[in-house]
Design an enzyme around this catalytic site. Structure first.
Site, PDB file in Angstrom:
ATOM      1  N   GLY A 170     140.391  55.479   6.464  1.00 27.87           N
ATOM      2  CA  GLY A 170     139.253  54.952   7.206  1.00 27.87           C
ATOM      3  C   GLY A 170     138.699  53.698   6.570  1.00 27.87           C
ATOM      4  CG  ASP A 171     136.696  53.700   2.763  1.00 26.43           C
ATOM      5  OD1 ASP A 171     135.618  53.381   3.279  1.00 26.43           O
ATOM      6  OD2 ASP A 171     136.825  54.682   2.018  1.00 26.43           O
ATOM      7  CB  SER A 172     142.713  51.152   4.220  1.00 28.59           C
ATOM      8  OG  SER A 172     142.712  51.594   2.882  1.00 28.59           O
TER       9      SER A 172
END
Length: 415
Positions: A170-172
């Site tokens: 999700g962060d990436s």
């Protein structure tokens, strides 16, 4: 250090973020030549320095995600830190942050202040749920946002609770979208300088004119929305047909046969035999031509209904052979297949090596220097091979004096 001119050379980014999302954005911009000045809190710095820490004081995770950047220590809660940050804003093209909405405003670094300091600044903000809406002020890591996006519901086996993939996806993905948004806004800004604002807005309702509040020119990335954006037809299928998808383990809903299979020796392969023609070749290769010619298995939908039977047949064949034999046999038959790599496989892979995707550098743990450590290369490839990593994530405050002296800020007082 490469002498090659990189596409973002001359762009300066002020990174106020920590953890993974905003630093991923900064890493992507730095990889292609932007000068990324990472602002870290005094003493501890970015918390990522201690995540997955094996030894020393700085993790490989931090060194990887913050490569090609400069580290400056500022206390943004203090008047001195705020003043120095604004000096950097005046000399930057992009400000990047991923704090909880309202945080930089509380520190006196909100959009109005940033715009006063630099009317041309591009602001990129990453948060759990975006800068507006009823959930905007909620804190949340990517794990939570993945749940809200519908993504987590589809990961894992149907008879078990949902699971998380092994990286901070999700962060990436949010970081990638933020990097795209930043470059998009820089492109629009540069286009206006070349063609003029009046021409720039022709045919577009969204081209900014370099005027008006910075809030109208802010890239606003929400973790849940970034993940929602990759959910393909999840919502349309539900809205149109009332279909609610469920977890399918290593399979993909409605596509068969396509799965991971355990081979002799304990390693696994992934086989994608779901195309109509490919399916027949796969069944012949695994000594089950009867299934390939079965009139009831000539469409994907029909194969999906009998997926358990097909996976059992393929799995039984794979279990008697090692990965190399399985892959060689299926490649010869024109069936897409490949090993499921571990880190041990990645560092010796010829394809990755040929394109510069494994790069060896010396790295400090904060206590000792490790030689010839493998790191992932820079993507996407431009010019045939991965760009060389200039340097790994810096030591805490390594560039504070250099940056503040060169760009007009005041370096911190020394004892």
């Amino acid at each position: 250090m490469t002498a090659r001119r990189l596409p973002l050379s001359g762009v300066r980014v002020l990174e106020l973020g920590n953890y993974i999302a905003a630093p991923t954005t900064g890493r992507m911009l730095a990889d292609f030549g932007a000068e990324v000045i990472k602002v870290e809190r005094p003493e501890t710095g970015d918390e990522l320095r201690s995540w997955r820490l094996k030894e020393g004081t700085t993790s490989m995770l931090y060194r990887t995600i913050n490569r090609n950047k400069k580290s400056v220590v500022l206390d943004l809660r203090s008047d001195e830190g705020r003043a120095s940050a604004l000096e950097l804003v005046r000399r930057s093209d992009i400000v990047l942050e991923n704090f909880r909405p309202g945080t930089i405003e509380k520190w006196g670094l909100g959009p109005d202040v940033l715009e006063d300091a630099n009317p041309d600044i591009v602001l990129v903000r990453i948060s759990a749920f975006g800068q507006s809406g009823p959930m905007s002020e909620r804190p949340g890591f990517a794990a939570v946002a993945e749940g809200y996006s519908g993504f987590r519901e589809l990961v894992g086996d149907p008879d078990r609770p949902p699971v998380r993939v092994g990286v901070s996806i999700g962060d990436s993905i949010a970081g990638m979208q933020a990097a795209f948004g930043a470059v998009m806004m820089l492109f629009d800004r540069q286009r206006q300088k070349i063609t003029g604002a009046a021409e720039a807005v022709v045919g577009s309702d969204h081209s900014f004119e370099g005027e008006g509040p910075l809030a109208d020119r802010t890239v606003d990335v929400a973790l849940n929305e970034a993940m929602f954006s990759v959910m393909e037809s999840l919502v349309p299928d539900y809205s149109a047909f009332g279909e609610t998808r469920t977890r399918t383990g290593g399979r993909m809903e409605g596509i068969a046969p396509s799965n991971g299979y355990l081979c002799a020796g304990g390693k696994s392969v992934v086989i994608a035999g779901n195309g109509d023609g490919i399916f027949k070749r796969l069944m012949t290769a695994v000594d089950r031509p009867d299934l390939g010619e079965d009139p009831e298995l000539q469409t994907n939908a029909a194969r999906w209904d009998r997926r358990e039977e097909l996976d059992e047949a393929i799995g039984a064949w794979c279990a008697k052979r090692d990965v190399a034999e399985v892959v060689e046999t299926l490649e010869s038959a024109g069936v897409p297949a490949g090993p499921i790599y571990t880190a041990e496989d990645l560092v010796v892979d010829e394809q990755l090596a040929a394109r510069g995707m494994i790069q060896h550098l010396d790295v400090s743990t904060g206590e000792e220097t490790l030689s010839d450590v493998a790191f992932p290369g820079i993507t996407p490839v431009i010019g045939g091979a991965s760009i060389s990593i200039d340097h790994l994530g810096p030591d805490l405050g390594e560039h504070t004096a250099e940056v503040l002296e060169q760009l007009g800020g005041q370096p911190p007082e020394r004892d």
